[in-house]
Design an enzyme around this catalytic site. Structure first.
Site, PDB file in Angstrom:
ATOM      1  N   ARG A  43      37.718  34.882  33.688  1.00 12.73           N
ATOM      2  CA  ARG A  43      37.986  35.412  35.026  1.00 12.73           C
ATOM      3  C   ARG A  43      36.811  35.192  35.984  1.00 12.73           C
ATOM      4  NH1 ARG A  43      42.389  39.660  34.166  1.00 12.73           N
ATOM      5  NH2 ARG A  43      42.242  40.254  36.337  1.00 12.73           N
ATOM      6  N   TYR A  72      36.811  33.410  39.480  1.00 14.87           N
ATOM      7  CA  TYR A  72      37.373  34.204  40.580  1.00 14.87           C
ATOM      8  C   TYR A  72      36.437  35.359  40.934  1.00 14.87           C
ATOM      9  CZ  TYR A  72      40.993  36.874  43.145  1.00 14.87           C
ATOM     10  OH  TYR A  72      41.718  37.566  44.093  1.00 14.87           O
ATOM     11  N   LYS A 125      34.250  35.337  44.241  1.00 17.76           N
ATOM     12  CA  LYS A 125      34.462  36.321  45.314  1.00 17.76           C
ATOM     13  C   LYS A 125      33.193  37.123  45.575  1.00 17.76           C
ATOM     14  CE  LYS A 125      38.963  36.021  46.416  1.00 17.76           C
ATOM     15  NZ  LYS A 125      39.479  35.825  47.779  1.00 17.76           N
ATOM     16  N   SER A 152      55.619  40.510  39.882  1.00 19.02           N
ATOM     17  CA  SER A 152      56.600  39.424  39.990  1.00 19.02           C
ATOM     18  C   SER A 152      57.109  39.020  38.605  1.00 19.02           C
ATOM     19  CB  SER A 152      55.992  38.234  40.732  1.00 19.02           C
ATOM     20  OG  SER A 152      54.688  37.972  40.271  1.00 19.02           O
ATOM     21  N   THR A 169      45.690  50.431  33.337  1.00 12.54           N
ATOM     22  CA  THR A 169      46.278  50.914  34.595  1.00 12.54           C
ATOM     23  C   THR A 169      45.944  49.988  35.768  1.00 12.54           C
ATOM     24  OG1 THR A 169      44.350  52.229  35.238  1.00 12.54           O
ATOM     25  CG2 THR A 169      46.002  53.306  33.818  1.00 12.54           C
ATOM     26  N   PRO A 195      40.711  44.051  32.914  1.00 17.00           N
ATOM     27  CA  PRO A 195      40.212  45.408  33.178  1.00 17.00           C
ATOM     28  C   PRO A 195      41.149  46.489  32.640  1.00 17.00           C
ATOM     29  CG  PRO A 195      39.979  44.034  35.123  1.00 17.00           C
ATOM     30  CD  PRO A 195      40.806  43.256  34.138  1.00 17.00           C
TER      31      PRO A 195
HETATM   32  P1  NAD Z   1      48.413  33.334  47.104  1.00 10.51           P
HETATM   33  O1  NAD Z   1      48.003  32.485  45.950  1.00 10.51           O
HETATM   34  O2  NAD Z   1      49.857  33.541  47.351  1.00 10.51           O
HETATM   35  O3  NAD Z   1      47.782  32.771  48.455  1.00 10.51           O
HETATM   36  C1  NAD Z   1      46.617  32.007  48.525  1.00 10.51           C
HETATM   37  C2  NAD Z   1      46.844  30.872  49.531  1.00 10.51           C
HETATM   38  O4  NAD Z   1      45.638  30.112  49.665  1.00 10.51           O
HETATM   39  C3  NAD Z   1      47.937  29.893  49.079  1.00 10.51           C
HETATM   40  O5  NAD Z   1      48.818  29.644  50.144  1.00 10.51           O
HETATM   41  C4  NAD Z   1      47.150  28.649  48.693  1.00 10.51           C
HETATM   42  O6  NAD Z   1      47.893  27.465  48.826  1.00 10.51           O
HETATM   43  C5  NAD Z   1      45.978  28.731  49.661  1.00 10.51           C
HETATM   44  N1  NAD Z   1      44.802  27.973  49.214  1.00 10.51           N
HETATM   45  C6  NAD Z   1      44.237  27.971  47.979  1.00 10.51           C
HETATM   46  N2  NAD Z   1      43.184  27.144  47.962  1.00 10.51           N
HETATM   47  C7  NAD Z   1      43.068  26.627  49.219  1.00 10.51           C
HETATM   48  C8  NAD Z   1      42.168  25.708  49.829  1.00 10.51           C
HETATM   49  N3  NAD Z   1      41.169  25.148  49.139  1.00 10.51           N
HETATM   50  N4  NAD Z   1      42.336  25.412  51.134  1.00 10.51           N
HETATM   51  C9  NAD Z   1      43.362  25.955  51.843  1.00 10.51           C
HETATM   52  N5  NAD Z   1      44.245  26.834  51.314  1.00 10.51           N
HETATM   53  C10 NAD Z   1      44.094  27.153  50.019  1.00 10.51           C
HETATM   54  O7  NAD Z   1      47.661  34.722  46.910  1.00 10.51           O
HETATM   55  P2  NAD Z   1      47.705  36.072  47.772  1.00 10.51           P
HETATM   56  O8  NAD Z   1      48.075  37.154  46.863  1.00 10.51           O
HETATM   57  O9  NAD Z   1      48.442  35.876  49.032  1.00 10.51           O
HETATM   58  O10 NAD Z   1      46.153  36.249  48.082  1.00 10.51           O
HETATM   59  C11 NAD Z   1      45.591  35.974  49.346  1.00 10.51           C
HETATM   60  C12 NAD Z   1      44.119  36.352  49.341  1.00 10.51           C
HETATM   61  O11 NAD Z   1      43.981  37.753  49.076  1.00 10.51           O
HETATM   62  C13 NAD Z   1      43.301  35.627  48.271  1.00 10.51           C
HETATM   63  O12 NAD Z   1      42.033  35.312  48.799  1.00 10.51           O
HETATM   64  C14 NAD Z   1      43.177  36.654  47.184  1.00 10.51           C
HETATM   65  O13 NAD Z   1      42.009  36.450  46.420  1.00 10.51           O
HETATM   66  C15 NAD Z   1      43.125  37.943  47.981  1.00 10.51           C
HETATM   67  N6  NAD Z   1      43.561  39.080  47.155  1.00 10.51           N
HETATM   68  C16 NAD Z   1      44.884  39.267  46.868  1.00 10.51           C
HETATM   69  C17 NAD Z   1      45.264  40.338  46.065  1.00 10.51           C
HETATM   70  C18 NAD Z   1      46.707  40.610  45.725  1.00 10.51           C
HETATM   71  O14 NAD Z   1      46.947  41.516  44.921  1.00 10.51           O
HETATM   72  N7  NAD Z   1      47.674  39.935  46.276  1.00 10.51           N
HETATM   73  C19 NAD Z   1      44.288  41.208  45.557  1.00 10.51           C
HETATM   74  C20 NAD Z   1      42.957  40.965  45.842  1.00 10.51           C
HETATM   75  C21 NAD Z   1      42.606  39.907  46.663  1.00 10.51           C
HETATM   76  N1  UDP Z   2      50.253  41.919  32.738  1.00  7.63           N
HETATM   77  C1  UDP Z   2      51.241  42.155  31.791  1.00  7.63           C
HETATM   78  N2  UDP Z   2      52.300  41.307  31.732  1.00  7.63           N
HETATM   79  C2  UDP Z   2      52.453  40.247  32.567  1.00  7.63           C
HETATM   80  C3  UDP Z   2      51.452  40.003  33.548  1.00  7.63           C
HETATM   81  C4  UDP Z   2      50.365  40.863  33.600  1.00  7.63           C
HETATM   82  O1  UDP Z   2      51.158  43.121  31.016  1.00  7.63           O
HETATM   83  O2  UDP Z   2      53.467  39.535  32.455  1.00  7.63           O
HETATM   84  C5  UDP Z   2      49.110  42.849  32.815  1.00  7.63           C
HETATM   85  C6  UDP Z   2      47.748  42.180  32.860  1.00  7.63           C
HETATM   86  O3  UDP Z   2      47.274  41.939  31.550  1.00  7.63           O
HETATM   87  C7  UDP Z   2      46.930  43.217  33.588  1.00  7.63           C
HETATM   88  C8  UDP Z   2      47.926  43.856  34.559  1.00  7.63           C
HETATM   89  O4  UDP Z   2      49.223  43.564  34.031  1.00  7.63           O
HETATM   90  O5  UDP Z   2      46.469  44.218  32.705  1.00  7.63           O
HETATM   91  C9  UDP Z   2      47.820  43.326  35.985  1.00  7.63           C
HETATM   92  O6  UDP Z   2      47.840  41.918  35.907  1.00  7.63           O
HETATM   93  P1  UDP Z   2      47.867  40.964  37.184  1.00  7.63           P
HETATM   94  O7  UDP Z   2      47.730  39.581  36.677  1.00  7.63           O
HETATM   95  O8  UDP Z   2      49.020  41.293  38.037  1.00  7.63           O
HETATM   96  O9  UDP Z   2      46.583  41.368  38.039  1.00  7.63           O
HETATM   97  P2  UDP Z   2      45.051  41.704  37.679  1.00  7.63           P
HETATM   98  O10 UDP Z   2      44.831  41.647  36.185  1.00  7.63           O
HETATM   99  O11 UDP Z   2      44.298  40.663  38.400  1.00  7.63           O
HETATM  100  O12 UDP Z   2      44.880  43.073  38.194  1.00  7.63           O
END
Ligand code: NAD
Ligand code: UDP
Ligand code: UDP
Length: 316
Positions: free
Chosen positions: A144, A147, A151, A191, A212, A276
């Protein structure tokens, strides 16, 4: 004459980015969506293409970009563990090179810039719930890390450009967010469970399901991002954005089965490395500084997300 503010959303064709673009257009902004479609898709923003104030640019932000805007939301980065681990070097690059390019751009054009950071900067937390002051527990060499450390380095760059070049920065630490337009094969838990339940496939729990997470609905999150961007210049963050209600992954699976009326069973698979054990945001700061708190309850958000996935599956 009313001059529209020009705003750029990197990662604008992704899950959160597409909701953000839509909301910004509704608020009267001129929106430039920049995306290389790595995990995003034109489908997510196809309905915006007829809007004269929406512009789409295919671009990878690890390469320089020269445009003129007033505000930048930097969301470009794959967010699902499956996708960001698929090409880990690119994940670090988008966070480090990508952030440097976007910060260099913001510096040249004197734009305000917001970084979509993550709760992953806290790693597998030893402090619960996580306040912004907690420095985290992150493995720098695990699967991980591309990422998490990417970040974390992006946050470092944002604060160095702030201190060294007086940039107007905003850093949001986003906790697990879900909603319509997550990719069917996104791999994240909400999803995955919904797609599995709707297709009558077993729901795959990684580990024993006692870990959790706290789930925030996309619309609430987007509201938080916009409030943060509009906050006074001395508000830089980092600010946690997420919903503090905490659920075991097993509880989430049961809830999804109930809401989809599915006959799917639950199966258990090995827990991925460095997953986590617990995560819940402390959002006191967001409440105080932005007057923000998420409103949409998990069951309500899940119903809307289920409806979206039903449509996607019907169209297959
Ligand atoms: P996502 O994967 O749907 O969206 C990311 C977008 O970035 C995609 O459209 C992808 O094509 C684009 N992308 C990736 N690399 C690129 C590059 N080099 N140049 C241009 N575009 C690029 O994910 P999301 O859930 O919509 O996440 C959006 C942002 O929010 C991310 O930075 C993610 O780290 C942050 N974030 C999301 C969550 C969440 O739970 N959804 C949580 C924490 C942080
Ligand atoms: N997870 C799971 N089944 C799945 C996908 C994820 O049990 O099909 C678990 C995963 O191991 C984690 C939690 O759900 O403990 C959240 O996972 P996700 O990938 O959504 O986000 P993140 O781990 O980045 O919080
Ligand atoms: N950059 C960009 N668009 C701009 C200005 C800069 O993409 O409008 C990129 C450029 O590639 C540069 C990086 O941002 O390398 C960092 O810019 P900065 O001015 O901070 O540093 P320098 O140009 O001195 O490397």
């Amino acid at each position: 004459m009313h001059i529209r503010k020009r705003v750029m959303v990197t990662g604008g064709a992704g899950f959160l980015g597409s909701h953000l673009c839509e909301r910004l257009l509704d608020e009267g902004y001129d929106v430039l969506c920049v995306d290389n479609y790595y995990t995003g898709s034109k489908r997510n923003i196809a309905h915006l293409l007829g809007n004269p104030y929406f512009e789409l640019c295919r671009h990878d932000i690890t390469f320089p970009l020269y445009v003129e805007v007033d505000e930048i939301y930097n969301l470009a980065c794959p967010a699902s563990p499956i996708h960001y681990q698929n090409d880990p070097v690119q994940t670090t690059k988008v966070n480090v090179h990508g952030s440097i390019n976007m910060l260099g751009l913001a510096k040249r054009i004197k734009a305000k810039i917001l970084q979509a950071s993550t709760s992953e900067v806290y790693g597998d937390p030893t402090v619960h719930p996580q306040p912004e002051s907690y420095h985290g527990n992150v493995n720098c060499i695990g699967p991980r890390s591309c990422y998490d450390e990417g970040k974390r380095c992006a946050e470092t760059l944002f604060f160095d450009y702030f201190r060294q070049h007086n940039l107007k920065i905003k850093v949001a630490r986003i906790f697990n967010t879900y909603g319509p337009r997550m990719h069917l094969n996104d791999g994240r838990v909400v999803s995955n469970f919904i797609a599995q339940a709707l297709q009558g496939k077993p729901l795959t729990i990684f580990g024993d399901g006692t870990q959790t997470r706290s789930f925030c609905y996309a619309d609430d999150l987007v509201e938080g991002l916009i409030r943060l961007m509009q906050s006074p210049d001395d508000v830089t963050g980092p600010i946690n954005l997420g919903k503090p209600d905490e659920f075991k992954i097993l509880e989430l699976a049961e809830k999804v089965i109930e809401l989809t009326n599915s006959s799917s069973e639950i199966i258990f698979k090995p827990l991925p490395a460095d997953d986590p054990q617990q995560r819940r945001p402390d959002i006191t700061l967001a409440g105080k500084v932005l007057g923000w708190e998420p409103k949409i309850k998990l069951a309500e958000g899940l119903k809307k997300t289920i409806a979206y996935f039903e449509e996607v599956l019907r169209a297959l």
